[in-house]
Design a protein around this motif. Structure first.
Motif, PDB file in Angstrom:
ATOM      1  N   VAL A 193       0.789  -1.238   0.000  1.00  0.00           N
ATOM      2  CA  VAL A 193       0.000   0.000   0.000  1.00  0.00           C
ATOM      3  C   VAL A 193       0.819   1.284   0.000  1.00  0.00           C
ATOM      4  CG1 VAL A 193      -2.062  -1.027   1.040  1.00  0.00           C
ATOM      5  CG2 VAL A 193      -0.258  -0.119   2.524  1.00  0.00           C
ATOM      6  N   VAL A 194       2.109   1.218   0.357  1.00  0.00           N
ATOM      7  CA  VAL A 194       2.872   2.472   0.454  1.00  0.00           C
ATOM      8  C   VAL A 194       3.307   2.968  -0.925  1.00  0.00           C
ATOM      9  CG1 VAL A 194       3.714   1.946   2.772  1.00  0.00           C
ATOM     10  CG2 VAL A 194       5.100   1.306   0.791  1.00  0.00           C
ATOM     11  N   PRO A 195       3.507   4.288  -1.075  1.00  0.00           N
ATOM     12  CA  PRO A 195       3.983   4.829  -2.349  1.00  0.00           C
ATOM     13  C   PRO A 195       5.411   4.375  -2.660  1.00  0.00           C
ATOM     14  CG  PRO A 195       3.097   6.559  -0.917  1.00  0.00           C
ATOM     15  CD  PRO A 195       3.233   5.332  -0.082  1.00  0.00           C
ATOM     16  N   LYS A 196       5.787   4.514  -3.904  1.00  0.00           N
ATOM     17  CA  LYS A 196       7.106   4.078  -4.365  1.00  0.00           C
ATOM     18  C   LYS A 196       8.235   4.731  -3.578  1.00  0.00           C
ATOM     19  CE  LYS A 196       9.979   3.774  -8.540  1.00  0.00           C
ATOM     20  NZ  LYS A 196      10.050   4.067 -10.000  1.00  0.00           N
ATOM     21  N   HIS A 197       8.124   6.026  -3.304  1.00  0.00           N
ATOM     22  CA  HIS A 197       9.194   6.738  -2.589  1.00  0.00           C
ATOM     23  C   HIS A 197       9.386   6.197  -1.186  1.00  0.00           C
ATOM     24  CE1 HIS A 197      12.032   9.899  -1.852  1.00  0.00           C
ATOM     25  NE2 HIS A 197      11.304  10.442  -0.887  1.00  0.00           N
ATOM     26  N   VAL A 198       8.301   5.804  -0.530  1.00  0.00           N
ATOM     27  CA  VAL A 198       8.389   5.203   0.802  1.00  0.00           C
ATOM     28  C   VAL A 198       9.101   3.856   0.720  1.00  0.00           C
ATOM     29  CG1 VAL A 198       7.054   4.273   2.740  1.00  0.00           C
ATOM     30  CG2 VAL A 198       6.356   6.420   1.651  1.00  0.00           C
ATOM     31  N   LYS A 199       8.782   3.076  -0.304  1.00  0.00           N
ATOM     32  CA  LYS A 199       9.457   1.788  -0.498  1.00  0.00           C
ATOM     33  C   LYS A 199      10.959   1.978  -0.645  1.00  0.00           C
ATOM     34  CE  LYS A 199       5.647  -0.638  -2.822  1.00  0.00           C
ATOM     35  NZ  LYS A 199       5.208  -1.299  -4.073  1.00  0.00           N
TER      36      LYS A 199
END
Length: 247
Positions: A193-199
């Motif tokens: 569920v997290v955005p790409k930048h968080v990943k």
């Protein structure tokens, strides 16, 4: 808010709420203003209890009449003002917006993960509900519509997130309070569920071990076996509170 509102569908389902706050737990750990949550001591001391107190406020706002929702928001404002007075400084405006933006983003991604794709109109409705919450909280510089929010949300992700000592400590607390197996499930759920930048900031790989099991869980839910499955996976101290999230 009308009874069949998509926001009420999302926030009246315990499964969706768990994914919302799983994702928010990841993003909170990276936020440059997370020191405010450490100032009160509540988040690192008991992140699960913090989760449920936040959920209670969110559901009070979403499922109450307009007057009761306004009183709940005013109470949140009062709590924040007391924290600011104790610390002798103001919580940054962008930090408030970040939290509001998280609620919008994870409401959408969690529901789409567990249920179906949302229409543009439904996404706009989700934005509008939380926009009204933000206005009641006197937040400044809010985007005026969903499309503008998409742009501002990405800017906030790039500008307001950083991997820090708070990140490592929060994940240490998550593991301590959840236990190893549930902690691993949390990590795999966050990847979904997290955005790409968080990943990128959390060094998440592109594949979640949980994804192949989602279809199995959906079948179990249709057969009413999901409660048994959740009873096995959920922390025993919080089972009643989690099942009570269903509205």
């Amino acid at each position: 808010m009308i009874k069949n509102s998509i926001v009420r569908q999302i926030w009246g389902n315990a499964d969706t709420i768990l994914f919302i706050f799983g994702g928010a737990a990841a993003e909170f750990s990276l936020n440059k203003a997370v020191d405010w949550l450490y100032f009160t001591g509540k988040l690192p001391a008991d992140p699960l209890e913090r989760l449920f107190s936040t959920v209670v406020y969110a559901q009070q706002i979403i499922f109450s009449d307009e007057e009761s929702a306004r009183k709940a928001i005013d109470k949140i404002n009062t709590i924040h003002q007391a924290v600011e007075a104790n610390r002798g400084m103001k919580i940054p405006d962008w930090a408030y917006r970040d939290v509001l933006f998280m609620l919008i983003h994870y409401s959408i991604t969690a529901f789409e993960l567990l249920e179906r794709k949302l229409t543009i109109a439904e996404k706009e409705e989700i934005f509008e509900v939380f926009y009204r919450v933000g206005m009641q909280m006197n937040l400044k510089d809010l985007p005026n519509n969903y499309q503008d929010w998409l742009v501002v949300r990405e800017q906030h992700l790039q500008e307001n997130l950083v991997r820090s000592t708070f990140t490592f400590d929060l994940y240490k607390q998550y593991r301590k309070h959840l236990g190893l197996m549930r902690y691993i499930i949390l990590l795999e759920a966050q990847k979904l569920v997290v955005p790409k930048h968080v990943k990128v900031l959390l060094d998440f790989n592109g594949f979640s071990l949980l994804k192949p099991f989602l279809w199995l869980y959906k079948i179990a839910r249709k057969l009413s076996f999901d409660k048994l499955l959740k009873s096995t996976l959920l922390p025993s101290n919080y089972k009643k509170q989690i099942f009570a999230l269903n509205m």
